[in-house]
Design an enzyme around this catalytic site. Structure first.
Site, short mmCIF file in Angstrom:
data_model
loop_
_atom_site.label_atom_id
_atom_site.label_comp_id
_atom_site.label_asym_id
_atom_site.label_seq_id
_atom_site.Cartn_x
_atom_site.Cartn_y
_atom_site.Cartn_z
N HIS A 1 22.87 -10.72 11.15
CA HIS A 1 24.27 -10.19 11.81
C HIS A 1 24.32 -8.74 11.60
O HIS A 1 25.57 -8.20 12.12
CB HIS A 1 25.57 -11.11 11.29
C1 UD1 Z 1 31.62 -8.47 8.61
C2 UD1 Z 1 31.42 -7.19 7.66
C3 UD1 Z 1 29.89 -7.47 6.91
C4 UD1 Z 1 29.72 -8.79 6.41
C5 UD1 Z 1 29.94 -9.87 7.45
C6 UD1 Z 1 29.83 -11.51 6.82
C7 UD1 Z 1 32.58 -5.31 7.68
C8 UD1 Z 1 32.56 -3.76 8.33
N1 UD1 Z 1 31.63 -5.97 8.12
O1 UD1 Z 1 30.63 -8.38 9.59
O2 UD1 Z 1 29.70 -6.61 5.92
O3 UD1 Z 1 28.13 -8.85 6.01
O4 UD1 Z 1 31.53 -9.47 7.93
O5 UD1 Z 1 29.60 -12.21 7.92
O6 UD1 Z 1 33.51 -5.65 7.39
N2 UD1 Z 1 33.69 -12.93 15.31
C9 UD1 Z 1 33.94 -14.09 16.11
N3 UD1 Z 1 34.63 -14.97 15.25
C10 UD1 Z 1 35.05 -14.53 14.02
C11 UD1 Z 1 34.80 -13.42 13.11
C12 UD1 Z 1 33.86 -12.38 14.23
O7 UD1 Z 1 33.77 -14.31 17.19
O8 UD1 Z 1 35.52 -15.45 13.19
C13 UD1 Z 1 32.83 -12.03 16.30
C14 UD1 Z 1 33.85 -10.80 17.08
O9 UD1 Z 1 33.20 -10.55 18.39
C15 UD1 Z 1 33.66 -9.70 16.12
C16 UD1 Z 1 32.27 -9.75 15.61
O10 UD1 Z 1 32.03 -11.26 15.34
O11 UD1 Z 1 34.00 -8.60 17.10
C17 UD1 Z 1 32.14 -9.21 14.24
O12 UD1 Z 1 33.06 -9.20 13.55
P1 UD1 Z 1 33.49 -8.11 12.10
O13 UD1 Z 1 34.45 -8.91 11.27
O14 UD1 Z 1 34.00 -7.02 12.88
O15 UD1 Z 1 32.10 -8.00 11.66
P2 UD1 Z 1 30.89 -8.86 11.07
O16 UD1 Z 1 29.74 -8.48 11.84
O17 UD1 Z 1 31.31 -10.37 10.97
N1 UDP Z 2 26.81 -18.76 4.68
C1 UDP Z 2 27.54 -19.81 5.00
N2 UDP Z 2 27.09 -20.39 6.25
C2 UDP Z 2 26.39 -19.61 7.11
C3 UDP Z 2 25.64 -18.31 6.74
C4 UDP Z 2 26.07 -18.06 5.55
O1 UDP Z 2 28.02 -20.58 4.06
O2 UDP Z 2 26.06 -20.24 8.21
C5 UDP Z 2 27.14 -18.07 3.26
C6 UDP Z 2 25.98 -17.80 2.57
O3 UDP Z 2 25.43 -18.59 1.72
C7 UDP Z 2 26.54 -16.60 1.51
C8 UDP Z 2 27.57 -15.98 2.45
O4 UDP Z 2 27.99 -16.88 3.40
O5 UDP Z 2 27.20 -17.31 0.51
C9 UDP Z 2 27.08 -14.66 3.03
O6 UDP Z 2 27.69 -14.31 3.99
P1 UDP Z 2 27.00 -13.37 5.06
O7 UDP Z 2 25.65 -13.49 5.27
O8 UDP Z 2 27.93 -13.42 6.44
O9 UDP Z 2 27.78 -11.78 4.55
P2 UDP Z 2 27.05 -10.85 3.62
O10 UDP Z 2 26.65 -11.46 2.25
O11 UDP Z 2 26.01 -10.20 4.39
O12 UDP Z 2 28.20 -9.76 3.46
#
Ligand code: UD1
Ligand code: UDP
Length: 366
Positions: free
Chosen positions: A206
Site C-alpha cells: 500500500h
Molecule cells: C495510511 C498511513 C500509512 C499506513 C497505512 C496503514 C498516512 C500518511 N499513511 O496510509 O502510514 O501504513 O495508513 O494502512 O497516514 N481508503 C478507503 N477506505 C478506508 C481508508 C482509505 O477507501 O477506510 C482509501 C481512500 O481512497 C484513501 C486511500 O485509501 O484516499 C489512502 O488512505 P490514507 O489513510 O490517506 O492512507 P493509507 O494509504 O491508508
Molecule cells: N493487517 C490486518 N489485515 C490486513 C492487513 C494487515 O489485520 O488485511 C494488520 C497487520 O497484521 C498489522 C497491521 O494491520 O498488524 C499493519 O497495518 P498496515 O500494513 O496497514 O500499516 P503499517 O504497519 O504499514 O503502517
C-alpha cells in the site's frame, strides 16, 4: 478527580498498537480514559473490525474525517481535535505510530500545552519522501514521553538533540497484541475457508511509492503474476491499492489468475493466522515487518529502506528495493532454503504496555 488521558486511533495499525495500552491503563483504575477515533480509516475492514476483534470499547469521540489530500486530512483532524481538546481538557494525549492522525493530534495538543506521549517513537527511515518520516520526526519533537520499541531508536532521538530523560525503551505494543491474541490466530479457520492447502505467499502492498505510480504498479503486478507460478499467493488488498489497480485496468488481470487469491482487507485474527502460517510474506507494511520477525516467517520488503532495521538484524526481513523484477527469483531462492533463523528483539515480550502504564502512573501520582 482522575487524570484524563486521550488515546488516539484512526488508521488500521493504530488500533492494534493502542489496545494493549488502553487495557493496561484501564486496569490501574486511576485514570479517566477516552478513546478518540479520527476516522482516517473508515471501511468496516479497515477500522471497526479491529475494535470488535480486539474487544475494544467503542470510541468516546469520533472525528469522522475520512480520506483527503495529506494537508487537508491533517488540517481537518487538527482543527476538529483542537475543539475537542478545548472542551474536554485532557491531562495527556497518547499517540501511536506515524500516520497523519498521529501528527495532527500531537500538533493540536502541543499548541494547547497538553503533554504528549508517543508510542513507537524514534524509528527513522531517513527518507523524507515518506509521509510517515515527516510525521514521526515532528511528533517526537513535540512529545514529552517518547516510548521506543528498539535500542537504535534512542540513538536516533539523541542525535536529533532530544533529552534522554524523555526516552523510555519499553518494547513493542503491537507485539503485546500479537501475544495476547495468538491462541485465537491458531484457532482461525481462514485457511479452510479460503481452501488453502500447503505453502503460500502472503502479499500486502500500500505504500504510495509502490502503488501510486502507474509504471511501478504495472511492474509490481507483473512480478506478482510471475511469483504465482512459483507459489500460490494470497493478496488481501488495501483500498488505496485496489483503487489504483482499478484505474490502471490491472485489477481484473489479477482477479483472473487462479493462483492468486485477491481478497478484501482482512480482520486481525484471520490475517494473523495467514501471516504466521505463510511460507513467505511480500510486503511494504511497517507492522508486518515486525510481526514476521516475531513469528520467524521469511519476509521480503518492497522498499529501499526501513525504519525498523531490527527486523533485518534480528529478524527474517530482507529489503528488495524497487527492483520489482527480482521478486520472483528472490522468493524462489528464499523458499528453497531452510527457514531463516531469527531472534525476538529485546522487550518484545507482551509487557510493553504494562511498562508504559507504570511510567505514566509514576508521572501522575508520584
Ligand atoms: C495510511 C498511513 C500509512 C499506513 C497505512 C496503514 C498516512 C500518511 N499513511 O496510509 O502510514 O501504513 O495508513 O494502512 O497516514 N481508503 C478507503 N477506505 C478506508 C481508508 C482509505 O477507501 O477506510 C482509501 C481512500 O481512497 C484513501 C486511500 O485509501 O484516499 C489512502 O488512505 P490514507 O489513510 O490517506 O492512507 P493509507 O494509504 O491508508
Ligand atoms: N493487517 C490486518 N489485515 C490486513 C492487513 C494487515 O489485520 O488485511 C494488520 C497487520 O497484521 C498489522 C497491521 O494491520 O498488524 C499493519 O497495518 P498496515 O500494513 O496497514 O500499516 P503499517 O504497519 O504499514 O503502517
Amino acid at each position: 478527580m482522575k487524570p484524563k488521558i486521550h488515546l488516539i486511533v484512526g488508521a488500521r495499525p493504530n488500533f492494534i498498537k493502542a489496545d494493549p495500552v488502553y487495557r493496561s491503563l484501564n486496569q490501574l483504575n486511576k485514570f479517566e480514559l477516552k478513546l478518540v477515533n479520527t476516522g482516517q480509516h473508515y471501511d468496516q475492514n479497515m477500522s471497526n473490525i479491529f475494535i470488535q476483534e480486539l474487544r475494544m470499547k467503542q470510541p468516546d469521540i469520533n472525528l469522522e474525517v475520512g480520506s483527503d489530500l495529506h494537508g487537508a486530512q491533517t488540517g481537518k483532524i487538527l482543527s476538529l481535535y483542537e475543539k475537542v481538546l478545548i472542551k474536554d481538557k485532557p491531562n495527556m494525549v497518547i499517540v501511536f505510530g506515524d500516520v497523519n492522525s498521529t501528527i495532527a493530534c500531537s500538533l493540536a495538543a502541543a499548541k494547547l500545552g497538553i503533554p504528549i506521549a508517543h508510542v513507537e517513537s524514534g524509528l527513522r527511515s531517513f527518507d523524507w519522501k515518506m509521509p510517515e518520516e515527516i510525521n514521526r520526526v515532528l511528533t517526537d519533537r513535540l512529545s514529552t514521553f517518547l516510548f521506543t520499541t528498539s535500542p537504535e531508536a534512542k540513538d536516533n532521538l539523541i542525535n536529533e538533540g532530544i533529552s534522554d530523560k524523555k526516552i523510555h525503551f519499553v518494547g513493542n505494543t503491537m507485539i503485546d497484541s500479537l501475544i495476547e491474541f495468538q491462541d485465537k490466530f491458531e484457532k482461525s479457520k481462514i485457511r479452510e475457508n479460503l481452501d488453502i492447502h500447503g505453502d503460500y505467499a502472503l502479499i500486502t502492498l500500500h505504500r504510495p511509492s509502490n502503488v501510486d505510480d502507474g509504471d511501478n504498479l504495472k511492474k509490481l503486478i507483473n512480478s506478482i503474476q510471475n511469483t504465482s507460478k512459483i507459489i500460490p499467493c494470497i493478496f488481501p488488498i488495501h483500498p488505496r491499492t485496489k483503487k489504483k489497480l482499478q484505474s490502471a485496468k490491472l485489477y481484473n488481470e489479477l482477479l483472473n489468475n487462479k493462483r492468486i487469491k485477491l481478497i478484501d482487507p482482512m480482520g486481525y485474527i484471520d490475517f494473523m493466522c495467514l501471516q504466521m502460517n505463510a511460507r513467505i510474506v511480500l510486503t511494504d507494511s511497517g507492522g508486518i515487518q515486525e510481526e514476521t520477525t516475531f513469528f520467524g516467517v521469511s519476509c521480503i520488503t518492497v522498499r529501499e529502506n526501513t525504519e525498523r532495521p531490527i527486523t533485518i538484524s534480528n529478524g527474517t526481513n530482507k529489503l528488495i528495493g524497487a527492483e520489482y523484477e527480482k521478486i520472483p527469483q528472490e522468493i524462489e531462492a528464499t523458499i528453497k532454503n531452510k527457514r531463516d533463523t531469527h531472534s525476538i528483539p529485546t522487550l518484545w515480550d507482551g509487557n510493553s504496555a504494562g511498562r508504559i502504564s507504570k511510567i505514566l502512573e509514576l508521572y501522575f501520582f508520584d
